[in-house]
Scaffold this motif. Sequence first.
Motif, PDB file in Angstrom:
ATOM      1  N   ASP A 108       5.323   9.923  10.689  1.00 38.69           N
ATOM      2  CA  ASP A 108       4.375  10.321  11.775  1.00 38.69           C
ATOM      3  C   ASP A 108       3.073   9.504  11.924  1.00 38.69           C
ATOM      4  N   THR A 109       3.313   8.173  11.219  1.00 39.03           N
ATOM      5  CA  THR A 109       1.955   7.416  11.108  1.00 39.03           C
ATOM      6  C   THR A 109       1.928   6.837  12.730  1.00 39.03           C
ATOM      7  N   ASN A 110       0.644   6.874  13.200  1.00 35.95           N
ATOM      8  CA  ASN A 110       0.597   6.018  14.484  1.00 35.95           C
ATOM      9  C   ASN A 110      -0.248   4.870  14.229  1.00 35.95           C
ATOM     10  N   TYR A 111      -0.135   4.301  15.138  1.00 34.89           N
ATOM     11  CA  TYR A 111      -0.902   2.762  15.240  1.00 34.89           C
ATOM     12  C   TYR A 111      -2.155   2.764  14.302  1.00 34.89           C
ATOM     13  N   ALA A 112      -3.085   3.413  14.717  1.00 37.54           N
ATOM     14  CA  ALA A 112      -4.491   3.280  14.019  1.00 37.54           C
ATOM     15  C   ALA A 112      -4.439   3.739  12.695  1.00 37.54           C
ATOM     16  N   GLN A 113      -3.386   4.835  12.345  1.00 41.51           N
ATOM     17  CA  GLN A 113      -3.392   5.013  10.774  1.00 41.51           C
ATOM     18  C   GLN A 113      -2.723   4.093  10.228  1.00 41.51           C
ATOM     19  N   TYR A 114      -1.605   3.386  10.872  1.00 43.92           N
ATOM     20  CA  TYR A 114      -0.961   2.283  10.312  1.00 43.92           C
ATOM     21  C   TYR A 114      -1.930   1.274   9.947  1.00 43.92           C
ATOM     22  N   MET A 115      -3.007   0.860  10.876  1.00 42.87           N
ATOM     23  CA  MET A 115      -3.668  -0.106  10.454  1.00 42.87           C
ATOM     24  C   MET A 115      -4.759   0.206   9.546  1.00 42.87           C
ATOM     25  N   LEU A 116      -5.188   1.305   9.529  1.00 44.08           N
ATOM     26  CA  LEU A 116      -6.061   1.887   8.314  1.00 44.08           C
ATOM     27  C   LEU A 116      -5.490   1.444   7.041  1.00 44.08           C
ATOM     28  N   VAL A 117      -4.143   1.947   6.916  1.00 46.63           N
ATOM     29  CA  VAL A 117      -3.322   1.796   5.644  1.00 46.63           C
ATOM     30  C   VAL A 117      -3.316   0.442   5.357  1.00 46.63           C
ATOM     31  N   LYS A 118      -2.792  -0.436   6.489  1.00 45.16           N
ATOM     32  CA  LYS A 118      -2.669  -2.021   6.114  1.00 45.16           C
ATOM     33  C   LYS A 118      -3.827  -2.606   5.624  1.00 45.16           C
ATOM     34  N   LEU A 119      -5.182  -2.191   6.150  1.00 52.34           N
ATOM     35  CA  LEU A 119      -6.366  -3.174   5.760  1.00 52.34           C
ATOM     36  C   LEU A 119      -6.674  -2.433   4.344  1.00 52.34           C
ATOM     37  N   LEU A 120      -6.610  -0.945   3.974  1.00 49.91           N
ATOM     38  CA  LEU A 120      -6.938  -0.644   2.793  1.00 49.91           C
ATOM     39  C   LEU A 120      -6.201  -1.274   1.534  1.00 49.91           C
ATOM     40  N   THR A 121      -4.767  -1.540   1.771  1.00 47.71           N
ATOM     41  CA  THR A 121      -3.904  -1.981   0.910  1.00 47.71           C
ATOM     42  C   THR A 121      -3.558  -3.421   0.942  1.00 47.71           C
ATOM     43  N   ASP A 122      -4.371  -4.188   1.563  1.00 45.87           N
ATOM     44  CA  ASP A 122      -3.878  -5.800   1.788  1.00 45.87           C
ATOM     45  C   ASP A 122      -3.957  -6.640   0.518  1.00 45.87           C
ATOM     46  N   LYS A 123      -5.135  -5.829  -0.314  1.00 44.16           N
ATOM     47  CA  LYS A 123      -5.287  -6.965  -1.384  1.00 44.16           C
ATOM     48  C   LYS A 123      -4.325  -6.217  -2.705  1.00 44.16           C
ATOM     49  N   SER A 124      -4.371  -5.087  -2.743  1.00 40.46           N
ATOM     50  CA  SER A 124      -3.749  -4.355  -4.235  1.00 40.46           C
ATOM     51  C   SER A 124      -1.973  -4.441  -3.993  1.00 40.46           C
ATOM     52  N   ARG A 125      -1.502  -4.174  -2.535  1.00 40.56           N
ATOM     53  CA  ARG A 125      -0.159  -4.079  -2.339  1.00 40.56           C
ATOM     54  C   ARG A 125       0.357  -2.929  -3.154  1.00 40.56           C
ATOM     55  N   ASN A 126      -0.284  -2.124  -3.754  1.00 38.02           N
ATOM     56  CA  ASN A 126       0.614  -0.831  -4.518  1.00 38.02           C
ATOM     57  C   ASN A 126       0.619   0.123  -3.477  1.00 38.02           C
ATOM     58  N   LEU A 127       1.375   0.222  -2.741  1.00 37.99           N
ATOM     59  CA  LEU A 127       1.687   1.017  -1.891  1.00 37.99           C
ATOM     60  C   LEU A 127       2.918   2.010  -1.918  1.00 37.99           C
ATOM     61  N   CYS A 128       2.981   3.131  -1.883  1.00 39.00           N
ATOM     62  CA  CYS A 128       4.162   3.853  -1.696  1.00 39.00           C
ATOM     63  C   CYS A 128       4.233   4.795  -0.467  1.00 39.00           C
ATOM     64  N   VAL A 129       5.224   4.657   0.309  1.00 41.70           N
ATOM     65  CA  VAL A 129       5.272   5.657   1.514  1.00 41.70           C
ATOM     66  C   VAL A 129       6.453   6.290   1.320  1.00 41.70           C
ATOM     67  N   VAL A 130       6.521   7.555   2.073  1.00 41.14           N
ATOM     68  CA  VAL A 130       7.404   8.500   1.924  1.00 41.14           C
ATOM     69  C   VAL A 130       7.769   9.096   3.463  1.00 41.14           C
ATOM     70  N   GLY A 131       8.971   9.031   3.697  1.00 43.06           N
ATOM     71  CA  GLY A 131       9.050   9.689   5.307  1.00 43.06           C
ATOM     72  C   GLY A 131      10.443   9.754   5.295  1.00 43.06           C
ATOM     73  N   ASP A 132      10.667  10.480   6.689  1.00 44.72           N
ATOM     74  CA  ASP A 132      12.073  10.914   6.995  1.00 44.72           C
ATOM     75  C   ASP A 132      12.463  10.022   8.464  1.00 44.72           C
ATOM     76  N   ASP A 133      13.070   8.998   8.487  1.00 46.66           N
ATOM     77  CA  ASP A 133      13.482   8.031   9.407  1.00 46.66           C
ATOM     78  C   ASP A 133      14.127   8.789  10.662  1.00 46.66           C
ATOM     79  N   ASP A 134      14.752   9.986  10.334  1.00 45.00           N
ATOM     80  CA  ASP A 134      15.519  10.523  11.302  1.00 45.00           C
ATOM     81  C   ASP A 134      14.594  11.503  12.333  1.00 45.00           C
ATOM     82  N   GLN A 135      13.171  11.613  11.630  1.00 45.90           N
ATOM     83  CA  GLN A 135      12.362  12.448  12.425  1.00 45.90           C
ATOM     84  C   GLN A 135      11.278  11.380  13.226  1.00 45.90           C
ATOM     85  N   SER A 136      11.456  10.100  12.908  1.00 45.26           N
ATOM     86  CA  SER A 136      10.385   9.157  13.601  1.00 45.26           C
ATOM     87  C   SER A 136      10.729   9.031  15.116  1.00 45.26           C
TER      88      SER A 136
END
Length: 298
Positions: A270-298
């Motif tokens: 359900d992540t939109n572009y702005a939310q995606y960019m927020l996550v991208k900027l926050l995690t750019d250095k650590s890279r310790n990111l876990c995302v959970v989703g349902d690709d059938d609902q995207s």
Amino acid sequence: MNDLKPVINPNTKQMECIRTVNGPVMVLAGPGTGKTFTIIQRIKYMLQECINPTSILCLTYSEAAANEMKARLVKEIGTIASAVTINTYHAFCNDIIKQYPNEFELLDGVSLVDEITKQSIMKETLEEVKPEVYRTKWGDAFYFIPELLKVVDEIKSNQVTKEEYFNTLKTHPAWQGKMDELIAEYNQREQKGKLVKTFLNNFESHKKKMAKAKEAWDIYEKYDIKLKQKNFIDFNDMINMVLEVFDSNEDFLKKVSSKYRYFLVDEYQDTNYAQYMLVKLLTDKSRNLCVVGDDDQS
């Protein structure tokens, strides 16, 4: 006799996700397969490994989901779990704005707009714009208020500029490209005397769709001006304001993002572009990111 619930243990794949703390992890699964359970168990595992709870940030789509996750974590782990940041995107950005007000150009008394007020402002906008296309056959423009508020939300959440918006209408095959094809077919059919009703309906329908898209931008611009004049911001504004400051102030981005070392995102589909960019900027250095989703609902 007490009604004891059975203990649910993670399966092999879930355990792999739970224990892979460092580096990027993506979990795609259908509904009812334990995605939220996996996130909770992952946070539980990190805390058991003595990771500082204040270094963990979990972002989710709805306030209800965030509250449920907080409650389940505290129940399973105890009060230490309350130090983990679990928020919706807009609530997280709202906290940043409140913590660092000097970084943001906000007028005194600005407040979050509610749904009723948004409808009222859109009504004022339509009275001023007097739209030609956004009207029912009885001349009612207010009927389209819910649809137009969705348009506003899509424009803001995708950070679409006016140039990008009209360039898409002009160059995308589904917009002007299709209109050009229909015009060419119209001319051919007219010459052959084959302007059947079905084709004419399709032609007029797409023509109206194009006109509505062009009119929608004008309505959006005037609505957003009115929103700001009344000292309101919406959820998308919060996220976009933070992104704007992050883009222009690398030190501030580093200051905020360095508070966290581990990031989790629920309902990633359900992540939109702005939310995606927020996550991208926050995690750019650590890279310790876990995302959970349902690709059938995207």
